[in-house]
Design an enzyme around this catalytic site. Structure first.
Site, PDB file in Angstrom:
ATOM      1  N   ASP A  81       0.831  -1.210   0.000  1.00 25.09           N
ATOM      2  CA  ASP A  81       0.000   0.000   0.000  1.00 25.09           C
ATOM      3  C   ASP A  81       0.868   1.263   0.000  1.00 25.09           C
ATOM      4  O   ASP A  81       1.977   1.268   0.527  1.00 25.09           O
ATOM      5  CB  ASP A  81      -0.917  -0.021   1.245  1.00 25.09           C
ATOM      6  CG  ASP A  81      -2.090   0.931   1.081  1.00 25.09           C
ATOM      7  OD1 ASP A  81      -2.328   1.419  -0.037  1.00 25.09           O
ATOM      8  OD2 ASP A  81      -2.771   1.199   2.098  1.00 25.09           O
ATOM      9  N   ASN A 102     -10.941  -2.567  -5.339  1.00 25.18           N
ATOM     10  CA  ASN A 102     -10.181  -1.591  -6.126  1.00 25.18           C
ATOM     11  C   ASN A 102     -10.850  -1.260  -7.466  1.00 25.18           C
ATOM     12  O   ASN A 102     -10.497  -0.276  -8.117  1.00 25.18           O
ATOM     13  CB  ASN A 102      -8.735  -2.058  -6.355  1.00 25.18           C
ATOM     14  CG  ASN A 102      -7.867  -1.981  -5.116  1.00 25.18           C
ATOM     15  OD1 ASN A 102      -6.956  -2.788  -4.932  1.00 25.18           O
ATOM     16  ND2 ASN A 102      -8.122  -1.005  -4.243  1.00 25.18           N
TER      17      ASN A 102
END
Ligand code: IPE
Ligand code: IPE
Ligand code: MG
Length: 244
Positions: free
Chosen positions: A17, A65
């Site tokens: 991330d 996502n």
């Protein structure tokens, strides 16, 4: 760093991330951040296998996502399509098998699904380690899909309910992998974001604030030192601490 005498986790998970924030800090685009993240994964994974880790699971694209802008999703899908082949060649040299966790179906582009299948086929006999790349992956989805597979087998009379055990359940997940020993999530967020819920049950977790494109070999060394300080009890009590 010399790893002599250190405990090496068998299965490491990484939630990669912070690509977007890494790029923003440098006045770059999110796409450039993703590209830098992918390049970092290539280098870092080679190091991780060289240090003796056998299974590495990385979160590349979650089911959630797909909520991102079309431009960002398209860029990432193109990146996977363009760069996975080259990455698999690198892993082949290390004799590492590549598997993909996640639903190989819509909304993933067909071209990406084809490459994922080709790579799995091409590396399936490799024996020196496993790289599990999670794409179109969600932990809830994985458990629901496993439940569906199990229910159909029971319905068809091919599986007995009493044969469903904690040991056998993992055969029905996207990939049958050992539990995760150590989870690293970069970028300072302290959450799981639907990553490998079943496999994380007793994982040690580490949340460094550095963004993924900057998480290099030295950062991994540091992570290993953190792991080695953890006392993994698995619900038990050590002999020397027993007093009744
Ligand atoms: C992780 O980086 C990569 C993917 C989720 C594909 P992000 O894109 O989430 O980066 P931040 O969190 O916005 O910085
Ligand atoms: C998790 O990161 C998914 C990947 C790293 C692929 P996100 O950036 O999508 O997670 P949230 O939205 O911050 O929880
Ligand atoms: Mg993020």
């Amino acid at each position: 760093m010399n790893y002599e005498g250190l405990k090496i986790p068998f299965h490491v998970g990484i939630i990669m991330d912070g690509n977007g924030r890494w790029a923003k800090e440098r006045g770059m685009t999110r796409s450039q951040g993703h590209e830098a993240g992918f390049e970092n994964l290539k280098k870092l994974s080679e190091y991780i296998y060289a240090k003796g880790v056998k299974v590495l699971s990385v979160y590349a694209f979650s089911t959630e996502n797909f909520k991102r802008s079309k431009q960002e999703v398209d860029f990432l899908m193109n990146l996977f399509e363009k760069k996975f082949k080259e990455y698999s060649e690198l892993m082949k040299k290390r004799n590492v098998k590549i598997v993909f966790s996640g639903k190989k179906a819509d909304p993933l582009p067909k071209s990406v699904i084809r490459i994922m299948k080709e790579i799995e086929e091409d590396t399936k006999t490799n024996t020196n380690g496993i790289l599990n790349i999670c794409i179109n992956y969600g932990g809830h989805l994985e458990i629901v899909e496993a439940t569906k597979k199990i229910s159909s087998l029971v319905q068809e009379g091919k599986l007995k309910i009493e044969d469903i055990t904690e040991e056998s359940f993992s055969h029905y997940l996207f990939q049958d992998l050992p539990p995760i020993d150590f989870l690293i999530r970069t970028s300072g967020e302290v959450r799981i974001s639907n990553f490998m819920l079943y496999q994380l049950s007793y994982a040690e977790m580490y949340f460094p604030s550095i963004y993924f494109p900057a998480f290099d070999e030295n950062c991994f060394d540091e992570a290993m030192l953190v792991y080695n300080k953890r006392d993994r009890r698995f619900g038990g009590v050590k002999d020397e601490d027993k007093n009744h």
